[in-house]
Structures are given as C-alpha cells and as structure tokens.
Design a protein around this motif. Structure first.
Motif, PDB file in Angstrom:
ATOM      1  N   GLY A 173       0.787  -1.229   0.000  1.00 25.93           N
ATOM      2  CA  GLY A 173       0.000   0.000   0.000  1.00 25.93           C
ATOM      3  C   GLY A 173       0.816   1.276   0.000  1.00 25.93           C
ATOM      4  N   GLY A 174       0.215   2.318   0.515  1.00 23.96           N
ATOM      5  CA  GLY A 174       0.682   3.682   0.301  1.00 23.96           C
ATOM      6  C   GLY A 174       1.544   4.294   1.388  1.00 23.96           C
ATOM      7  N   PHE A 175       1.909   3.555   2.422  1.00 20.57           N
ATOM      8  CA  PHE A 175       2.842   4.090   3.432  1.00 20.57           C
ATOM      9  C   PHE A 175       4.246   3.923   2.857  1.00 20.57           C
ATOM     10  CE2 PHE A 175       0.119   3.237   7.526  1.00 20.57           C
ATOM     11  CZ  PHE A 175      -0.927   3.955   6.971  1.00 20.57           C
ATOM     12  N   ALA A 176       4.551   4.692   1.841  1.00 19.19           N
ATOM     13  CA  ALA A 176       5.762   4.449   1.057  1.00 19.19           C
ATOM     14  C   ALA A 176       6.042   5.659   0.174  1.00 19.19           C
ATOM     15  CB  ALA A 176       5.559   3.208   0.183  1.00 19.19           C
ATOM     16  N   ASP A 177       7.268   5.737  -0.336  1.00 15.46           N
ATOM     17  CA  ASP A 177       7.583   6.866  -1.234  1.00 15.46           C
ATOM     18  C   ASP A 177       6.986   6.663  -2.628  1.00 15.46           C
ATOM     19  OD1 ASP A 177       9.330   4.874  -2.001  1.00 15.46           O
ATOM     20  OD2 ASP A 177      11.149   6.114  -1.918  1.00 15.46           O
ATOM     21  N   HIS A 178       6.815   5.397  -3.012  1.00 17.16           N
ATOM     22  CA  HIS A 178       6.176   5.082  -4.287  1.00 17.16           C
ATOM     23  C   HIS A 178       5.252   3.886  -4.091  1.00 17.16           C
ATOM     24  CE1 HIS A 178       9.569   7.434  -5.795  1.00 17.16           C
ATOM     25  NE2 HIS A 178       8.933   7.552  -6.954  1.00 17.16           N
TER      26      HIS A 178
ATOM     27  N   LYS B 114      -5.559   5.029  17.793  1.00 14.95           N
ATOM     28  CA  LYS B 114      -6.051   3.993  18.721  1.00 14.95           C
ATOM     29  C   LYS B 114      -6.594   4.605  20.009  1.00 14.95           C
ATOM     30  CE  LYS B 114      -3.451  -0.153  17.420  1.00 14.95           C
ATOM     31  NZ  LYS B 114      -2.430  -1.139  17.853  1.00 14.95           N
ATOM     32  N   ALA B 115      -5.983   5.716  20.435  1.00 16.76           N
ATOM     33  CA  ALA B 115      -6.435   6.372  21.666  1.00 16.76           C
ATOM     34  C   ALA B 115      -7.666   7.240  21.406  1.00 16.76           C
ATOM     35  CB  ALA B 115      -5.308   7.201  22.245  1.00 16.76           C
ATOM     36  N   ASN B 116      -8.153   7.217  20.170  1.00 12.50           N
ATOM     37  CA  ASN B 116      -9.346   7.996  19.801  1.00 12.50           C
ATOM     38  C   ASN B 116      -9.147   9.488  20.054  1.00 12.50           C
ATOM     39  OD1 ASN B 116     -11.934   8.292  18.797  1.00 12.50           O
ATOM     40  ND2 ASN B 116     -12.934   7.980  20.771  1.00 12.50           N
ATOM     41  N   LYS B 117      -7.913   9.966  19.772  1.00  9.06           N
ATOM     42  CA  LYS B 117      -7.578  11.360  20.060  1.00  9.06           C
ATOM     43  C   LYS B 117      -7.458  12.194  18.792  1.00  9.06           C
ATOM     44  CE  LYS B 117      -6.191  11.366  24.697  1.00  9.06           C
ATOM     45  NZ  LYS B 117      -5.100  10.645  25.363  1.00  9.06           N
ATOM     46  N   VAL B 118      -7.650  11.585  17.639  1.00  9.27           N
ATOM     47  CA  VAL B 118      -7.471  12.334  16.389  1.00  9.27           C
ATOM     48  C   VAL B 118      -8.780  12.994  15.992  1.00  9.27           C
ATOM     49  CG1 VAL B 118      -7.021  12.108  13.911  1.00  9.27           C
ATOM     50  CG2 VAL B 118      -5.601  10.875  15.559  1.00  9.27           C
ATOM     51  N   ARG B 119      -8.706  14.245  15.627  1.00 13.69           N
ATOM     52  CA  ARG B 119      -9.888  14.962  15.117  1.00 13.69           C
ATOM     53  C   ARG B 119      -9.558  15.474  13.728  1.00 13.69           C
ATOM     54  NH1 ARG B 119     -11.241  12.546  18.775  1.00 13.69           N
ATOM     55  NH2 ARG B 119     -12.480  13.065  20.608  1.00 13.69           N
ATOM     56  N   TYR B 120      -9.986  14.802  12.612  1.00  8.27           N
ATOM     57  CA  TYR B 120     -10.762  13.590  12.595  1.00  8.27           C
ATOM     58  C   TYR B 120     -10.066  12.511  11.762  1.00  8.27           C
ATOM     59  CZ  TYR B 120     -14.538  15.892  14.997  1.00  8.27           C
ATOM     60  OH  TYR B 120     -15.262  16.514  15.962  1.00  8.27           O
ATOM     61  N   ARG B 121      -8.998  12.887  11.067  1.00  8.01           N
ATOM     62  CA  ARG B 121      -8.318  11.913  10.223  1.00  8.01           C
ATOM     63  C   ARG B 121      -6.834  12.241  10.173  1.00  8.01           C
ATOM     64  NH1 ARG B 121     -10.810   7.221   8.722  1.00  8.01           N
ATOM     65  NH2 ARG B 121     -10.287   6.519   6.628  1.00  8.01           N
ATOM     66  N   VAL B 122      -6.006  11.218  10.297  1.00  3.75           N
ATOM     67  CA  VAL B 122      -4.568  11.409  10.103  1.00  3.75           C
ATOM     68  C   VAL B 122      -4.235  11.292   8.628  1.00  3.75           C
ATOM     69  CG1 VAL B 122      -2.313  10.279  10.361  1.00  3.75           C
ATOM     70  CG2 VAL B 122      -3.758  10.663  12.371  1.00  3.75           C
ATOM     71  N   VAL B 123      -3.399  12.209   8.151  1.00 11.30           N
ATOM     72  CA  VAL B 123      -2.824  12.068   6.819  1.00 11.30           C
ATOM     73  C   VAL B 123      -1.302  12.074   6.967  1.00 11.30           C
ATOM     74  CG1 VAL B 123      -2.537  13.136   4.543  1.00 11.30           C
ATOM     75  CG2 VAL B 123      -4.784  13.135   5.661  1.00 11.30           C
ATOM     76  N   LEU B 124      -0.669  11.066   6.394  1.00 13.36           N
ATOM     77  CA  LEU B 124       0.795  10.982   6.414  1.00 13.36           C
ATOM     78  C   LEU B 124       1.344  11.730   5.208  1.00 13.36           C
ATOM     79  CD1 LEU B 124       0.907   7.170   7.231  1.00 13.36           C
ATOM     80  CD2 LEU B 124       1.383   9.046   8.841  1.00 13.36           C
ATOM     81  N   GLU B 125       2.390  12.509   5.457  1.00 12.04           N
ATOM     82  CA  GLU B 125       3.005  13.271   4.373  1.00 12.04           C
ATOM     83  C   GLU B 125       4.332  12.595   4.050  1.00 12.04           C
ATOM     84  OE1 GLU B 125       2.510  17.886   3.553  1.00 12.04           O
ATOM     85  OE2 GLU B 125       3.718  17.452   5.337  1.00 12.04           O
ATOM     86  N   ILE B 126       4.570  12.371   2.779  1.00 18.29           N
ATOM     87  CA  ILE B 126       5.782  11.654   2.395  1.00 18.29           C
ATOM     88  C   ILE B 126       6.766  12.643   1.799  1.00 18.29           C
ATOM     89  CG2 ILE B 126       6.755   9.909   0.845  1.00 18.29           C
ATOM     90  CD1 ILE B 126       3.206   9.556   2.111  1.00 18.29           C
ATOM     91  N   ALA B 127       7.909  12.841   2.501  1.00 12.73           N
ATOM     92  CA  ALA B 127       8.947  13.758   2.018  1.00 12.73           C
ATOM     93  C   ALA B 127       9.666  13.086   0.863  1.00 12.73           C
ATOM     94  CB  ALA B 127       9.932  14.066   3.142  1.00 12.73           C
ATOM     95  N   ASN B 128       9.720  13.742  -0.277  1.00  8.43           N
ATOM     96  CA  ASN B 128      10.398  13.128  -1.423  1.00  8.43           C
ATOM     97  C   ASN B 128      11.566  14.003  -1.835  1.00  8.43           C
ATOM     98  OD1 ASN B 128       9.266  10.579  -2.552  1.00  8.43           O
ATOM     99  ND2 ASN B 128       7.377  11.726  -2.305  1.00  8.43           N
TER     100      ASN B 128
END
Lengths: 332, 332
Positions: free
Chosen positions: A119-124, A318-332
C-alpha cells in the motif's frame, strides 16, 4: 526500482522501515510517487490482524494521493505527471457479472490495495491505472487523501439508496467517516442529525453540517429518519436504532460492529424497514464523489504527520484522540 | 343485526360460537356477508397469543371474501351485492406521511382486521370500504381468499424491490405463502428456486413454477440469488442464507423467525447485501395483485372446511398437514 515503505511484519507490532523492488509494470499498472496517504481504521485492523486475513509483510495505506511517474502499455487515459488517488480496491476481475455492471468494488475476486498488495505508506507504489482516479485541481492533496476511502464509503450509499434533499439522514459516530458523512448529507440538502456518545462533539458536528445532535444515552424519539449511516465499530442496540427509522427506512452499516448484530426481524416485516451495508464506491461514483467534494468544498479535518512518525500517528488513532483523520506526508 | 362468529375467548383454547351485535355502520364501513375465509398462521398466533398482544374475545380471519349487503354514507366506489375481499389491514389513519404516500399497510396507526376488530370467521363482518377490494370475476371466492393475505404478502416485495424477469429468486419454505411465492415469481419470468426442508415437496414445488429445488441440509453454492423470500418461522442459519445472495442481493423476511436473527454485518458491508421485510400490500398493490393473479391464473392449493369445523382445521394446520392453505366455507 527500490521502494522505501513502512511495513507491519507481525500482528500488533510497530511498523518498520521496509524496502522492496519493482522490476517492471504490468500493462494496466502505474507507478505513483506518493505525496500523501490517509491513515484509516482499516489499516489498523490489518496491522493488528483483527480480521484474521492479514498477509505479512504488510505495507498499509489505501487513501493515497501522488503523481504518476511511469505507466504500463495499456494505460492510455492517464498521463505521466498527473495527480491521482487510489482507494481500498487495488483491482477487480473486470469480467464477472458484478464488474460488467460497473460494480467493481463488490467483485468477489477484487484485490485490496494494502493486503493483497503493498500500500501507500511508502515513497512510491504500484497501482492499477483503472483504479487510479484523477484528483480535481481545487482539492489539495492532503485533504483529498481521506476522501478516497472514508469519503467514498459514506458517499456511495447516499447515491445507491437514492437519498434526496427532503430525506432525514442520521449519522452514527462522528469520526473519520462520520464527519465526512455529515458534510455530504448536508450538501445533498438533507435534514442531518449527528448521533455520538461524545457530547463534546456537538458544536463541531454542527459545523460539519448537522442540524441536530443526539446521544443514545437518552433514547431518541422513534420513527424519525429515512436513512441512518452507522460508522461505528461498537456493538450498539441495533433494534433501538431500527426503531428510529420511519417506515421503509434504511439502516446502512459502513462500520463493522465487533460482534454479530442480533436483529429483531419483526420491525423489518411490520414496517418494511431495511438493513444494508457498503464499503468504498464503484469507479463511476469515485469520480463523481471527487467532483462533488470539489464543487461543494467538502474536506476532511486532518492532522498531518510525516511518514516517519507513523507509529505515533497509529497510537493517537487507537487512543481515539485524532480529530478527525490522520494524513501521512511523504517527504520526497 | 346479530352476527354469528367463532371466537377465541382465552389463549390456546378451542374457538367457541360467539355472537355480537352491529347497530349502525360508520360512514366508510361496509357490511359483508362472508362466503369464504382463509386460515392463516397469523390467526393461530393471535389465538394462542404468541405475540402477546391478542385482545379477547378474538374473532380470527383476515382472508375474507363475501358480498356487500350494506354500506356507509361515504362508500361511493362499491355497490350492494358486489363481491369483495378483505385482508390483514382493517384501516389506517389515512393522514400520516406514510398513508399520504399510499403505503397504508405500514401506517403506524393501522388497525388489524382480527385483533383491533372482529374478523372473518363469521357469517358477516364489518369492514372499511377503503380496504375492501373487488375480486376479479375469473377468480372463484374460495381460491381468492388466501390471495388477500398470503398472496399479497409475497407479491408486494417482488414489486417493491423491482424484481424483473432476469432475476434469480429463491423461496424458503414451501407452505401457504411459499407455494404462492413460487407461482408469482414464475409469472414474473424469474429463475425460481424452491428451498424446503421437506424433500418430498420437490415435485409439487416444481408444479408451482420452481425450476430448481434445494434443501439446506447440503449447503447450496454461494452467490447465486438476487432475491430470497423467507416464509418460515424457524430460526435458520441466516448468515449461510446471506451467502447465497449475489452482491447487492436482498433477503426479504415475510415470515418472522421465533428468535432474533444474529446477523454478521460484514457480508452486508463487503457486498452491499440487504435485509428487509414485508407484510401484506398497500391498496394499489392489492388491486394489482388480484388482477395479476387472475391474468396469470395463479391460485392457492386449498383444503376447504366448513366454518363449524374450524377447530379441526386449526389442528391440521398446527400439525403441518395442510397442503397448502385452509379455506373456511360459510354456509349462509
């Protein structure tokens, strides 16, 4: 080429840096340089093997936005450099009766982006060009990412069940999916009710488009909704929730409760009520949802983490502390 | 006038001769001289108070055919001497949103023919003219009676769920409702499968229009039906039955299982499957069903008993020995 990813190597363990090689692309494949990837609860279910079908090493991530850097010989409709999004479905058989009707997301042979595939937790990542959706120009990449799974999952049932502006729609669970469901239902012109166990979400739920806010502690009045979307994983009193539907109303599960739902069939029989479920969207609705979100300025409320901090992000979800979605940013 | 009926005076007791007086008719009411009345499982549930809502004395009977002998001042569309049928619904509020849409059978204020009212196990009965349906000339009264509840209950879902000839339809339980469901589904042009635990019903099921006959002892292949109608009261393995549906398929309960149905929501979510229920039909579909049955020569297989032998008939139904519906004949 060598792809640098983060992978889960065994159930419930932190993700680790992980590399793999891509030699050649299949005819329908594209190579995507990932810029952003949403972190969805389904990724965590896969990492923790909650569904007992995870295949390790597992590179999570199925709310991917990036640009095409290479494409297979049969990919004519996308260009090198074009910005696209990828969702939960990696590919489908394209030949069964369901696919021939266009309903590729419910193909029995479908493959998922981050279990049968990396999947997408990656540079490509490698995607199927037929399941890579151009992102409308006015949507920025970080906010577009969660639309691909969370957004499509709450959008498709509104369309498939012919929800129109006069309908009364309730959304149970105001999280990653729910806060988008409120926005879509409001943009459809519906009378929108947010139902949450967290009373402190009332103000924000209303900012997302809810006209009313209810908790289930005090059972709401029966017979008031045409359509209820449940986004939660908890085991609620589903027969109480069915009682909130008007005759002919529909309860649509987009979250999967932990346990089987004990349904009293009588209320279905006496009042022609319906129970259904839905996950992501077919390809036509995926394009439509992105265009609709752009036109109505629908966007998730996000918290951005660099990919290297993915394990911290997972803990916060998991701690239900995110409001409302995490987005990972990939440094390229 | 004095009406001579058979009534249940307490749960699970044999019916007794019972008379009651009718003084005047309300504006919308008609007095019907009953010639035939079907005996439905719901009558037995009411007699035995299985649903904990029976009101005694209780005159059962809600598959009534007879002729109008008197009518209220507002009944313009029916004539004295006209042959009509009455079903499960005695009347509805006619003013709620559901009634205004024509869906009177799912009105929250609806009254039933033989619990909130005295039913058709009688020489006469009072009905609401708006819920008295002219019987097409080519349907004889004895065979028309079971169409009013059993017939309408299996017909309405085919229409409400837009079943068309190319669809694959399964009927679970080949009894009073099921043997009519097979005939209607076959007349719709569908591919029809009968599912029964009684292997000896195969030949007859095929004579009613089933193209295939299955039992559940050997689990059938998954992913084969668009629509399944369950007529049974038993607790089956509903998740196995959901697996028989194609993606987007629907399981429709017209029988009420004894206990809550433990539903694994996952298959609904992954393949957009649906669960629904239905009972009788709205007034438009009631007219349409009678005309359709007449045109396609659909009729129940019945055993006729004189009303005086009603208790024997009830015992035979309880022993599951009737093939397939009892009709009581009222000597006048």
């Amino acid at each position: 080429m060598k792809i640098h990813a983060f992978a889960s190597l065994a159930p419930k363990e932190p993700l680790q840096p992980f590399t793999y090689e891509v030699e050649t692309l299949g005819s329908f494949e594209v190579l995507i340089k990932v810029s952003h990837c949403g972190l969805c609860h389904s990724d965590i279910h896969l990492i923790d093997d909650n569904w007992k079908r995870s295949k390790y090493p597992l590179v999570p991530g199925h709310e991917i936005v990036g640009t095409i850097t290479k494409k297979g010989s049969a990919v004519d409709h996308l260009k090198i450099g074009q910005r696209v999004g990828v969702s939960w479905i990696h590919s489908a058989c394209m030949e069964c009766a369901t696919c021939l009707e266009g309903e590729t997301n419910i193909c029995q042979q479908k493959k998922t982006t981050c279990n049968e595939h990396f999947g997408g937790f990656a540079d490509h990542m490698v995607a199927d060009g037929r399941f890579s959706f151009p992102i409308p120009e006015t949507l920025d990449s970080a906010h577009a990412a969660p639309l691909l799974c969370a957004g499509s999952t709450v959008y498709a049932p509104l369309r498939n069940h012919h929800i129109q502006a006069p309908h009364s729609v309730a959304v149970i669970g105001i999280g990653g999916l729910g806060h988008l469901a409120l926005q879509f239902a409001a943009a459809f012109g519906c009378a929108v009710t947010a139902i949450s166990h967290s009373a402190e979400k009332e103000t924000e739920a209303k900012s997302f488009g809810a006209h009313r806010f209810l908790t289930l502690e005090k059972p709401p009045a029966p017979n008031q909704f045409d359509f209820i979307i449940s986004t939660v994983h908890a085991d609620l009193d589903w027969n109480l929730i069915l009682s909130l539907l008007k005759p002919k109303g529909t309860l649509c599960f987009v979250g999967r409760p932990k346990n089987v739902a004990p349904i009293d069939v009588s209320s279905l029989v006496s009042f022609q009520k319906n129970i259904t479920g839905s996950a992501t969207a077919n390809r036509a609705l995926m394009h439509e949802m992105l265009a609709f979100a752009a036109r109505h300025k629908i966007k998730p409320k996000i918290e951005i983490f660099p990919l290297a901090h993915v394990n911290q992000a997972i803990e916060k979800v998991k701690a239900n502390k995110v409001r409302y979605r995490v987005v990972l940013e990939i440094a390229n």
